[in-house]
Design a protein around this motif. Structure first.
Motif, PDB file in Angstrom:
ATOM      1  N   UNK A   7      35.083  34.623  22.377  1.00  0.00           N
ATOM      2  CA  UNK A   7      35.132  33.180  22.648  1.00  0.00           C
ATOM      3  C   UNK A   7      33.853  32.515  22.136  1.00  0.00           C
TER       4      UNK A   7
ATOM      5  N   UNK B 252      43.106  45.466  33.017  1.00  0.00           N
ATOM      6  CA  UNK B 252      43.283  44.035  32.830  1.00  0.00           C
ATOM      7  C   UNK B 252      44.028  43.807  31.523  1.00  0.00           C
TER       8      UNK B 252
ATOM      9  N   UNK C 201      43.407  36.051  31.522  1.00  0.00           N
ATOM     10  CA  UNK C 201      43.208  37.461  31.847  1.00  0.00           C
ATOM     11  C   UNK C 201      43.727  37.724  33.252  1.00  0.00           C
TER      12      UNK C 201
ATOM     13  N   UNK D 166      42.513  39.972  39.985  1.00  0.00           N
ATOM     14  CA  UNK D 166      41.572  39.106  39.260  1.00  0.00           C
ATOM     15  C   UNK D 166      42.341  38.217  38.304  1.00  0.00           C
TER      16      UNK D 166
ATOM     17  N   UNK E 244      33.822  38.757  26.452  1.00  0.00           N
ATOM     18  CA  UNK E 244      34.141  37.344  26.228  1.00  0.00           C
ATOM     19  C   UNK E 244      33.162  36.687  25.255  1.00  0.00           C
TER      20      UNK E 244
ATOM     21  N   UNK F 210      40.476  30.549  30.594  1.00  0.00           N
ATOM     22  CA  UNK F 210      39.446  29.941  29.741  1.00  0.00           C
ATOM     23  C   UNK F 210      40.133  29.034  28.733  1.00  0.00           C
TER      24      UNK F 210
ATOM     25  N   UNK G 279      42.366  31.483  26.844  1.00  0.00           N
ATOM     26  CA  UNK G 279      42.446  32.913  27.168  1.00  0.00           C
ATOM     27  C   UNK G 279      42.881  33.049  28.619  1.00  0.00           C
TER      28      UNK G 279
ATOM     29  N   UNK H 171      44.437  40.801  28.624  1.00  0.00           N
ATOM     30  CA  UNK H 171      43.876  39.536  28.158  1.00  0.00           C
ATOM     31  C   UNK H 171      44.758  38.990  27.037  1.00  0.00           C
TER      32      UNK H 171
ATOM     33  N   UNK I  37      41.501  35.126  35.357  1.00  0.00           N
ATOM     34  CA  UNK I  37      40.499  34.318  34.641  1.00  0.00           C
ATOM     35  C   UNK I  37      41.241  33.447  33.652  1.00  0.00           C
TER      36      UNK I  37
END
Lengths: 74, 425
Positions: free
Chosen positions: A58, B386, B366, B325, A54, B329, B364, B388, B327
């Motif tokens: 990012x 995963x 994930x 999981x 990340x 962002x 983002x 993304x 995530x």
């Protein structure tokens, strides 16, 4: 405005943290907290790999710890 | 491997670690006790033949003496593939000079310009020594080095932590200093200079560097027998070279937005100040564990971001678990993020400008799944997969003319695979 936003977030997090039932846990009551799965970073290697991904993709980074070295990936 | 050679390797490793951290040489003898080894291989692969990475990692941890722990983490990564160079897509084929300045690469009409010469290898080593001051306080020293062909980094850190309230509360504070030495392929281009064709003498600045100071303060609180929470505040100040030497901006016609065929190297501020709030909580249900984290980030480049991370560990049995999981962002754009520059701006350039997608507004998401199994005898195995996805605004409000025919922020999809194996040595 952004400072106001930061303070609001901080108050929210503190509220979430303290809203839970706060109990002074004695050393002999820590069997659950001592489990590897209950560590705040249960898998440090996976965490390090994710941080690298990340960081590369990012603009934001950090928060969990300091150091760790720079990288040309961002 | 024979027991003897195994001990010799451990002795060598321990001596190397102690030398790195200036620990007492006699401490190395204690390393003949068990060493916990966490190893993993990560494979990261972006769609459309963009970046691919393979990254093996090994972390060794041992107790030197009572409550004094030494850990060494070694990472190697190898990247190949193509990375966006910052130029915008066009109705005609475009030709760019490679960073070395000696060759060309071409992007077909309608396609996102990618630098196909992008490849890199990196080796990083992080060593950490946790040393108790007394029963409730400890010092943590860390040293990191990282090297790749165009970037070398050295970082040293110190953290102090203290337990309070029958060890229900831990407060900590730390500081780290990082020095980055940057030697871009072909030299560092001069900001806002025009990219020249191979054979022409491109003005370059040579090597660059950056200094960073990071500060962190945090509190970890046991809330009850099943819940623990952490709140950190971090501050980071960096000074020096912050440009991406391989990123450019397209110059486009003021009325049609057609690319002129001229490209300028980007320019970012020479300092950056970051503030981060990070909150994390682990809660034990009847058998399962839920882990949730939130990060608020802002910097003086105008970027504000929010990150939410949620893991739910289903205990399938006392030997194995399954962990979904998620995530999410989201970040705002840097003040100086531009998808392109107008040709008329050449006579009055903005103070800073970059078309690096990572400085744009995007989010983002994930999604992942991990399976872990305790193999017994201090051995464990896990694997995860995963996916993304990064999405930005493909048609920002200031797009016009030919830009309306192109996706100015193409989505990025990547697959992450990881295999891990832990054991005691």
């Amino acid at each position: 405005m952004s400072k106001l936003y930061s303070v609001s977030i901080l108050i929210l997090l503190l509220s979430l943290t303290t809203a839970c039932e706060l109990q002074a846990v004695k050393p002999w009551e820590r069997s659950i907290l001592a489990k590897p799965s209950m560590q705040l970073t249960a898998d440090e290697v996976e965490n390090a790999l994710d941080e690298h991904i990340y960081f590369s993709k990012e603009a934001s980074t950090g928060g969990q710890s300091i150091g760790g070295g720079g990288c040309g990936c961002n | 491997m024979s027991h003897f050679s195994s001990i010799k390797i451990r002795e060598s490793l321990s001596l190397a670690c102690c030398t790195l951290l200036h620990a007492a040489p006699e401490a190395s003898a204690a390393l003949l006790d068990d060493v916990e080894v966490d190893s993993a291989v990560l494979i990261y692969s972006e769609a459309d033949n963009r970046v691919s990475l393979i990254e093996p990692i090994v972390k060794l941890k041992t107790e030197l003496e009572e409550d004094q722990f030494l850990s060494v983490q070694m990472v190697f990564d190898a990247l190949t593939g193509a990375s966006p160079n910052g130029a915008q897509a066009s109705n005609i084929a475009q030709t760019f000079t490679s960073p070395s300045g000696i060759s060309l690469y071409t992007t077909n009409a309608g396609e996102l310009p990618l630098d196909s010469t992008f490849r890199d290898t990196r080796f990083a080593l992080t060593s950490t020594l946790e040393s108790p001051i007394d029963r409730l306080q400890k010092n943590i020293y860390s040293l990191s080095v990282s090297t790749e062909h165009d970037w070398n980094s050295l970082s040293a850190g110190y953290t102090y932590s203290k337990d309070l309230n029958l060890r229900n509360t831990t407060v900590m504070s730390g500081l780290s200093l990082t020095y980055d030495a940057i030697s871009p392929v072909g030299g560092a281009p001069i900001a806002f200079e025009q990219m020249l064709a191979p054979g022409f003498l491109q003005p370059k600045d040579g090597k660059k560097d950056r200094n960073t100071v990071d500060f962190i303060a945090g509190v970890t609180q046991v809330l009850n027998r099943k819940t623990i929470s952490q709140l950190n505040y971090s501050f980071s100040q960096s000074q020096g070279y912050h440009n991406d030497p391989y990123k450019i901006l397209s110059l486009v016609d003021d009325t049609t937005a057609v690319v002129t065929g001229d490209y300028l190297y980007e320019k970012r501020p020479d300092s950056r100040q970051r503030h981060i709030l990070y909150w994390k909580t682990a809660h034990h249900l009847t058998a399962d564990v839920i882990n949730i984290a939130y990060r608020y980030y802002q910097d003086d480049w105008g970027i504000v971001s929010h990150t939410v991370d949620l893991k739910y560990r289903f205990e399938l049995s006392d030997k194995d678990f399954l962990q979904p999981h998620i995530r999410y962002y989201s970040q705002s754009a840097a003040d100086f993020y531009r998808h392109s520059l107008l040709a008329s701006e050449l006579s009055a350039l903005p103070e800073f400008a970059s078309a690096d997608f990572r400085l744009g507004e995007f989010n983002t998401t994930t999604l992942g799944l991990k399976y872990g199994r305790d193999l017994g005898a201090n051995q464990a195995f896990s694997s995860r997969i995963e996916i993304m996805r990064q999405s930005g605004n493909s048609q920002p409000a200031d797009a016009f003319g030919e830009q309306l025919n192109h996706d100015l922020y193409p989505d990025l999809t990547a697959i992450i695979l990881q295999l891990s194996y832990s054991f005691s040595w």
